[in-house]
Write an enzyme that holds these catalytic residues in place. Sequence first.
Site, PDB file in Angstrom:
ATOM      1  N   CYS A  47       6.378   5.397  -4.025  1.00 47.44           N
ATOM      2  CA  CYS A  47       5.679   5.497  -2.741  1.00 47.44           C
ATOM      3  C   CYS A  47       4.161   5.568  -2.913  1.00 47.44           C
ATOM      4  O   CYS A  47       3.432   5.346  -1.961  1.00 47.44           O
ATOM      5  CB  CYS A  47       6.165   6.724  -1.974  1.00 47.44           C
ATOM      6  SG  CYS A  47       7.958   6.746  -1.730  1.00 47.44           S
ATOM      7  N   LYS A  48       3.702   5.927  -4.108  1.00 44.76           N
ATOM      8  CA  LYS A  48       2.267   5.983  -4.438  1.00 44.76           C
ATOM      9  C   LYS A  48       1.470   6.736  -3.374  1.00 44.76           C
ATOM     10  O   LYS A  48       0.390   6.297  -2.956  1.00 44.76           O
ATOM     11  CB  LYS A  48       1.704   4.582  -4.651  1.00 44.76           C
ATOM     12  CG  LYS A  48       2.378   3.822  -5.805  1.00 44.76           C
ATOM     13  CD  LYS A  48       1.747   2.464  -6.010  1.00 44.76           C
ATOM     14  CE  LYS A  48       2.414   1.718  -7.165  1.00 44.76           C
ATOM     15  NZ  LYS A  48       3.807   1.283  -6.853  1.00 44.76           N
ATOM     16  N   ARG A  49       1.987   7.859  -2.956  1.00 43.96           N
ATOM     17  CA  ARG A  49       1.284   8.662  -1.951  1.00 43.96           C
ATOM     18  C   ARG A  49      -0.032   9.176  -2.531  1.00 43.96           C
ATOM     19  O   ARG A  49      -0.103   9.530  -3.699  1.00 43.96           O
ATOM     20  CB  ARG A  49       2.157   9.829  -1.495  1.00 43.96           C
ATOM     21  CG  ARG A  49       3.475   9.419  -0.838  1.00 43.96           C
ATOM     22  CD  ARG A  49       3.286   8.395   0.264  1.00 43.96           C
ATOM     23  NE  ARG A  49       4.515   8.155   1.012  1.00 43.96           N
ATOM     24  CZ  ARG A  49       4.714   7.130   1.823  1.00 43.96           C
ATOM     25  NH1 ARG A  49       3.743   6.231   1.991  1.00 43.96           N
ATOM     26  NH2 ARG A  49       5.844   6.994   2.472  1.00 43.96           N
TER      27      ARG A  49
END
Length: 284
Positions: free
Chosen positions: A95-97
């Site tokens: 998700c590479k938040r």
Amino acid sequence: MIMDRLYKAAAESPVCVGLDTKIDYLPACIANMDTNDGEKIFEFNKKIIDATADLAGCYKVQVACYEALGLEGMSAYARTVQYARAQGKLVIGDCKRGDIASTAEQYARGHFEGDFEVDFLTVNAYMGYDAVSPYLPYVKDHDKGLFILTHTSNPSAKDLQEQKLEDGEQVFEKMADLVEKWGGDLVGESGYSAVGAVVGLTYPEAFADIQARCPHTFFLVPGYGAQGGTGKDIADIFKRSRCAVINSSRGIICAHRGKTEGPDFVDYIRDAAAAMKEDILQWL
């Protein structure tokens, strides 16, 4: 600890199957089903998991592919991660938040609890510790793990990540040091921390540098297959330490394209996963 589980799984197979599934990846036997796109994607993913569970060390699911389809897609995402975990497989939510404070707290809750619960989450920490700290209570108290973007596999990664700082170090080196520091009190029996790093296979010199700097850091490695990485590229990494899972998405889940549109598509996908595993293990 969760990273000990992944370390043991990777010892059996360092293959991470990336379920970065798009509608145009589906064979006709699924694409023509009389149902919505989310159901089709879940059916495709389910068959892939069934066909590769004994070959994969873990699965990575890229949330953007599902968000793009709205509610149907997010239902497919939830069902996919739940199904893989029900088979006893570890799942990385890709998700590479990258936000901070209360927003990051909500991201942590959204991906470490409830419908979208995964075992690991990818995080962009280029906003500093504030982008990491909201996840750590889940890592410490709920047996979850992180993979922090450190040196990514894309061609333009060097535009920022390889820029030199005043002390002569490159930006990715500073990030690597921080990842090792942030995970310092979360090291398990395997010797690796629950705070890992994403480092691309496409920059082998940078990888060697990071690996030397981060003796307690486990790696999620993109760049194999469709991005050009091979088992030979991984050899030096594993000679130093069995510290990584290697992801392939299109190289596995699109292996049937141009070959079949029927239910035997899973045979091509299984063969691709098996070939990847063999390609990696032959160098160990």
